[in-house]
Design an enzyme around this catalytic site. Structure first.
Site, PDB file in Angstrom:
ATOM      1  NE  ARG A  79      33.970   4.557 -26.334  1.00  0.00           N
ATOM      2  CZ  ARG A  79      34.014   4.976 -25.066  1.00  0.00           C
ATOM      3  NH1 ARG A  79      34.003   6.270 -24.801  1.00  0.00           N
ATOM      4  NH2 ARG A  79      34.036   4.107 -24.086  1.00  0.00           N
ATOM      5  CG  HIS A  83      29.101   3.018 -26.250  1.00  0.00           C
ATOM      6  ND1 HIS A  83      29.359   3.385 -24.953  1.00  0.00           N
ATOM      7  CD2 HIS A  83      30.270   2.530 -26.729  1.00  0.00           C
ATOM      8  CE1 HIS A  83      30.629   3.124 -24.655  1.00  0.00           C
ATOM      9  NE2 HIS A  83      31.194   2.617 -25.707  1.00  0.00           N
ATOM     10  CG  ASP A  84      21.930   3.565 -30.358  1.00  0.00           C
ATOM     11  OD1 ASP A  84      21.218   3.268 -29.369  1.00  0.00           O
ATOM     12  OD2 ASP A  84      21.448   3.881 -31.458  1.00  0.00           O
ATOM     13  CB  VAL A  87      23.358  -0.944 -24.773  1.00  0.00           C
ATOM     14  CG1 VAL A  87      22.528  -1.085 -23.506  1.00  0.00           C
ATOM     15  CG2 VAL A  87      24.837  -0.963 -24.440  1.00  0.00           C
ATOM     16  N   GLY A  89      20.121  -2.761 -28.911  1.00  0.00           N
ATOM     17  CA  GLY A  89      19.921  -2.518 -30.349  1.00  0.00           C
ATOM     18  C   GLY A  89      20.051  -1.055 -30.717  1.00  0.00           C
ATOM     19  CD  GLU A 105      22.382   2.610 -24.021  1.00  0.00           C
ATOM     20  OE1 GLU A 105      21.139   2.655 -24.177  1.00  0.00           O
ATOM     21  OE2 GLU A 105      23.169   2.285 -24.904  1.00  0.00           O
ATOM     22  CG  ASN A 111      27.213   5.643 -22.023  1.00  0.00           C
ATOM     23  OD1 ASN A 111      27.825   5.161 -22.955  1.00  0.00           O
ATOM     24  ND2 ASN A 111      25.951   5.974 -22.050  1.00  0.00           N
ATOM     25  N   PRO A 182      31.987  -4.779 -23.392  1.00  0.00           N
ATOM     26  CG  PRO A 182      33.164  -5.970 -25.023  1.00  0.00           C
ATOM     27  CD  PRO A 182      31.901  -5.216 -24.791  1.00  0.00           C
ATOM     28  CG  HIS A 212      39.755   1.116 -30.570  1.00  0.00           C
ATOM     29  ND1 HIS A 212      39.887   0.118 -29.630  1.00  0.00           N
ATOM     30  CD2 HIS A 212      38.546   1.682 -30.322  1.00  0.00           C
ATOM     31  CE1 HIS A 212      38.807   0.080 -28.854  1.00  0.00           C
ATOM     32  NE2 HIS A 212      37.975   1.013 -29.256  1.00  0.00           N
ATOM     33  CB  THR A 213      42.142   3.348 -37.111  1.00  0.00           C
ATOM     34  OG1 THR A 213      43.090   4.071 -37.888  1.00  0.00           O
ATOM     35  CG2 THR A 213      40.761   3.617 -37.694  1.00  0.00           C
ATOM     36  CG  ASP A 258      46.559   4.894 -35.414  1.00  0.00           C
ATOM     37  OD1 ASP A 258      47.789   4.696 -35.272  1.00  0.00           O
ATOM     38  OD2 ASP A 258      46.007   4.943 -36.529  1.00  0.00           O
ATOM     39  CG  ASP A 266      45.419   4.839 -41.220  1.00  0.00           C
ATOM     40  OD1 ASP A 266      45.088   4.348 -40.099  1.00  0.00           O
ATOM     41  OD2 ASP A 266      46.355   5.635 -41.340  1.00  0.00           O
TER      42      ASP A 266
HETATM   43  C1  HEM Z   1      35.567  -4.668 -28.843  1.00  0.00           C
HETATM   44  C2  HEM Z   1      35.373  -4.063 -27.730  1.00  0.00           C
HETATM   45  C3  HEM Z   1      35.674  -2.615 -27.460  1.00  0.00           C
HETATM   46  C4  HEM Z   1      36.232  -2.139 -26.327  1.00  0.00           C
HETATM   47  C5  HEM Z   1      36.652  -2.952 -25.109  1.00  0.00           C
HETATM   48  C6  HEM Z   1      36.354  -0.715 -26.472  1.00  0.00           C
HETATM   49  C7  HEM Z   1      36.848   0.132 -25.510  1.00  0.00           C
HETATM   50  C8  HEM Z   1      37.054   1.475 -25.669  1.00  0.00           C
HETATM   51  C9  HEM Z   1      37.589   2.349 -24.659  1.00  0.00           C
HETATM   52  C10 HEM Z   1      37.948   1.940 -23.236  1.00  0.00           C
HETATM   53  C11 HEM Z   1      37.715   3.586 -25.196  1.00  0.00           C
HETATM   54  C12 HEM Z   1      38.281   4.828 -24.533  1.00  0.00           C
HETATM   55  C13 HEM Z   1      37.326   5.440 -23.555  1.00  0.00           C
HETATM   56  C14 HEM Z   1      38.021   6.524 -22.788  1.00  0.00           C
HETATM   57  O1  HEM Z   1      38.779   6.179 -21.880  1.00  0.00           O
HETATM   58  O2  HEM Z   1      37.843   7.709 -23.098  1.00  0.00           O
HETATM   59  C15 HEM Z   1      37.262   3.495 -26.557  1.00  0.00           C
HETATM   60  C16 HEM Z   1      37.245   4.552 -27.440  1.00  0.00           C
HETATM   61  C17 HEM Z   1      36.773   4.455 -28.722  1.00  0.00           C
HETATM   62  N1  HEM Z   1      36.183   3.366 -29.302  1.00  0.00           N
HETATM   63 FE1  HEM Z   1      36.082   1.503 -28.523  1.00  0.00          FE
HETATM   64  N2  HEM Z   1      35.896  -0.345 -27.698  1.00  0.00           N
HETATM   65  C18 HEM Z   1      35.464  -1.464 -28.335  1.00  0.00           C
HETATM   66  C19 HEM Z   1      34.892  -1.518 -29.593  1.00  0.00           C
HETATM   67  C20 HEM Z   1      34.708  -0.444 -30.412  1.00  0.00           C
HETATM   68  C21 HEM Z   1      34.009  -0.476 -31.680  1.00  0.00           C
HETATM   69  C22 HEM Z   1      33.298  -1.690 -32.255  1.00  0.00           C
HETATM   70  C23 HEM Z   1      34.090   0.775 -32.213  1.00  0.00           C
HETATM   71  C24 HEM Z   1      33.535   1.288 -33.517  1.00  0.00           C
HETATM   72  C25 HEM Z   1      33.473   0.577 -34.605  1.00  0.00           C
HETATM   73  C26 HEM Z   1      34.839   1.580 -31.276  1.00  0.00           C
HETATM   74  C27 HEM Z   1      35.194   2.890 -31.497  1.00  0.00           C
HETATM   75  C28 HEM Z   1      35.843   3.689 -30.575  1.00  0.00           C
HETATM   76  C29 HEM Z   1      36.263   5.055 -30.860  1.00  0.00           C
HETATM   77  C30 HEM Z   1      36.121   5.775 -32.195  1.00  0.00           C
HETATM   78  C31 HEM Z   1      36.834   5.542 -29.691  1.00  0.00           C
HETATM   79  C32 HEM Z   1      37.392   6.959 -29.453  1.00  0.00           C
HETATM   80  C33 HEM Z   1      36.278   7.830 -28.928  1.00  0.00           C
HETATM   81  C34 HEM Z   1      36.641   9.301 -28.786  1.00  0.00           C
HETATM   82  O3  HEM Z   1      37.710   9.728 -29.208  1.00  0.00           O
HETATM   83  O4  HEM Z   1      35.796  10.035 -28.232  1.00  0.00           O
HETATM   84  N3  HEM Z   1      35.195   0.820 -30.197  1.00  0.00           N
HETATM   85  N4  HEM Z   1      36.859   2.210 -26.805  1.00  0.00           N
END
Ligand code: HEM
Ligand SMILES: *[C@@H]1O[C@H](CO)[C@@H](O)[C@H](O)[C@H]1NC(C)=O
Ligand SMILES: *[C@@H]1O[C@H](CO)[C@@H](O)[C@H](O)[C@H]1NC(C)=O
Ligand SMILES: *[C@@H]1O[C@H](CO)[C@@H](O)[C@H](O)[C@H]1NC(C)=O
Ligand SMILES: *[C@@H]1O[C@H](CO)[C@@H](O)[C@H](O)[C@H]1NC(C)=O
Length: 358
Positions: A79, A83-84, A87, A89, A105, A111, A182, A212-213, A258, A266
């Site tokens: 994640r 985020h890097d 925002v 680049g 940031e 964040n 977003p 999000h897997t 997941d 997966d």
């Molecule tokens: C498409 C738009 C995206 C949205 C709206 C989004 C939103 C979020 C949100 C709200 C969380 C949980 C934050 C929390 O409440 O703790 C999250 C977690 C996460 N996101 Fe996304 N995300 C997006 C795209 C991505 C992308 C592109 C990746 C990586 C390829 C990613 C990887 C992750 C991972 C791995 C977590 C878990 C982080 C942890 O366990 O510490 N997300 N995301």
């Protein structure tokens, strides 16, 4: 939302088909080199071959050790790279500590939930790498490599990363952070529009969301789907379980992204969506929207296809607005610009003096 609600039977059939598919179709070959996106000028696959040939080995070895203790850290690192890059680049601006020089940031709402450990892990990797090679590897490259290894060591695809990013000199503003990431309440229209500005198409969007897997979320990111009224697209048992975890809108607990295989990289995320068990609106609506639902189904049925599209999208994401050559710097500490580091300034000055004496 375009309504496309799968009946439980359709969903079950899909799960069964996918089980047959996964066991019979050829799987992604992790032993081959993988680069499918075009390489940005100034980056290269051999960037550190002479200056730090062991950089990738060092990072993978350290992360293997860390994940053995706590595989959850892999999600935090994946994640962090997202985020890097989104925002300003992939310039490691996400790592900058704003406390000395005003808000950064790190201080923007999206964040708030980045794992504090992820920042520490990146700087510890930098220490290992710089001890071996000197200050030649950027924090931005380390973030990209750590994300790649997080995917691979969680069971996902391996892939190659063009290297040579420099660390940025500019803080990303709080506003830029909010504008570029977003919220999870977004529908597919909003996500497609937002990511199109970075040249991602619908397939990229669905593939990237597959991040999000693995990982976890705080209740606040999805309780809007439970209270005051329940989002009708949620599967009933799934919604009830989430209400147990998050008894009201202000609960501070966390849950997994997941539900099937929370720590495994997966394609189960897509099986969840087909079963209406996606955690965020931004996840579930990918299956409800006619522009993306077939892509979701395709990935649910074919993990190899997901891995291929995910790698391509990650390689694109990892090169967003990178700084190369003389732009940017190699930070001596990932959370501090060199110009803000008093001991770095005197260290460089001493170095210049000693050179002058020769
Ligand atoms: C498409 C738009 C995206 C949205 C709206 C989004 C939103 C979020 C949100 C709200 C969380 C949980 C934050 C929390 O409440 O703790 C999250 C977690 C996460 N996101 Fe996304 N995300 C997006 C795209 C991505 C992308 C592109 C990746 C990586 C390829 C990613 C990887 C992750 C991972 C791995 C977590 C878990 C982080 C942890 O366990 O510490 N997300 N995301
Ligand atoms: C998606 O969200 C936007 C912004 O919140 C809203 O204006 C739009 O009507 C929504 N689109 C659909 C198809 O629900
Ligand atoms: C949650 O917090 C908000 C703001 O503090 C408050 O107005 C609301 O009543 C709280 N809700 C519950 C269920 O406690
Ligand atoms: C890097 O900078 C941070 C923030 O100023 C500081 O807390 C940390 O100790 C520094 N790390 C090293 C290895 O000097
Ligand atoms: C400052 O620079 C020195 C020398 O390069 C480095 O060892 C140290 O970790 C840096 N400290 C901070 C706080 O940035």
């Amino acid at each position: 939302m375009n309504s496309k609600v799968a009946s439980p039977l359709t969903a079950l059939v899909l799960v069964l088909i996918s089980l047959i598919f996964v066991s019979s179709s050829s799987s992604y070959d992790n032993s081959e080199p993988h680069i499918s996106a075009p390489i940005t000028k100034g980056l290269s696959l051999s960037f550190y071959h002479s200056s730090c040939p062991k950089v990738e080995t060092i990072i993978r070895k350290q992360l293997k050790k860390i994940f053995k203790e706590d595989i959850g850290q892999a999600a935090g690192l994946l994640r962090l790279h997202f985020h890097d890059c989104f925002v300003q680049g992939c310039d490691a601006s996400v790592l900058l500590d704003g406390s000395h020089s005003g808000p950064s940031e790190k201080d923007a709402p999206p964040n708030l939930s980045l794992r504090a450990e992820a920042f520490k892990i990146i700087d510890s990797l930098r220490e290992h790498v710089h001890k071996e090679c000197g200050s030649v590897v950027s924090c931005a490259d380390i973030v990209a490599l750590a994300a790649r290894d997080s995917v691979f060591l969680s069971g996902g695809p391996d892939y190659d990363i063009p290297l040579g990013r420099k660390d940025g000199l500019n803080f990303a503003t709080r506003d830029a952070t909010i504008a570029n990431l977003p919220p999870p309440t977004s529908n597919t229209s909003a996500i497609l529009t937002s990511l199109a500005t970075k040249n991602f198409d619908a397939t990229d969007v669905v593939a990237l969301s597959g991040g999000h897997t693995i990982g976890i979320s705080h209740c606040a990111s999805f309780t809007g789907r439970l209270y005051p009224t329940q989002d009708p697209t949620m599967e009933e048992t799934f919604a009830n379980d989430l209400k147990q975890t998050c008894p009201d809108e202000n609960s501070t607990s966390t849950t997994v992204l997941d539900i099937r295989t929370p720590n495994l990289f997966d394609n189960k995320y897509y099986i969840n969506l087909v079963n209406r068990q996606g955690l965020f609106t931004s996840d579930q609506d990918l299956y409800m929207d006619s522009r993306t639902s077939d892509i979701v189904t395709g990935f649910a049925l074919d993990e190899k296809l997901f891995f291929e599209k995910f790698v391509l999208a990650m390689q694109k994401m990892g090169q967003l607005s990178v700084l190369t050559g003389g732009k940017g710097e190699i930070r001596a500490n990932c959370s501090v610009r060199n110009s803000d580091n008093k001991s770095y300034a005197s260290f460089v000055a001493d170095d210049d003096e000693s050179k002058a004496e020769l």
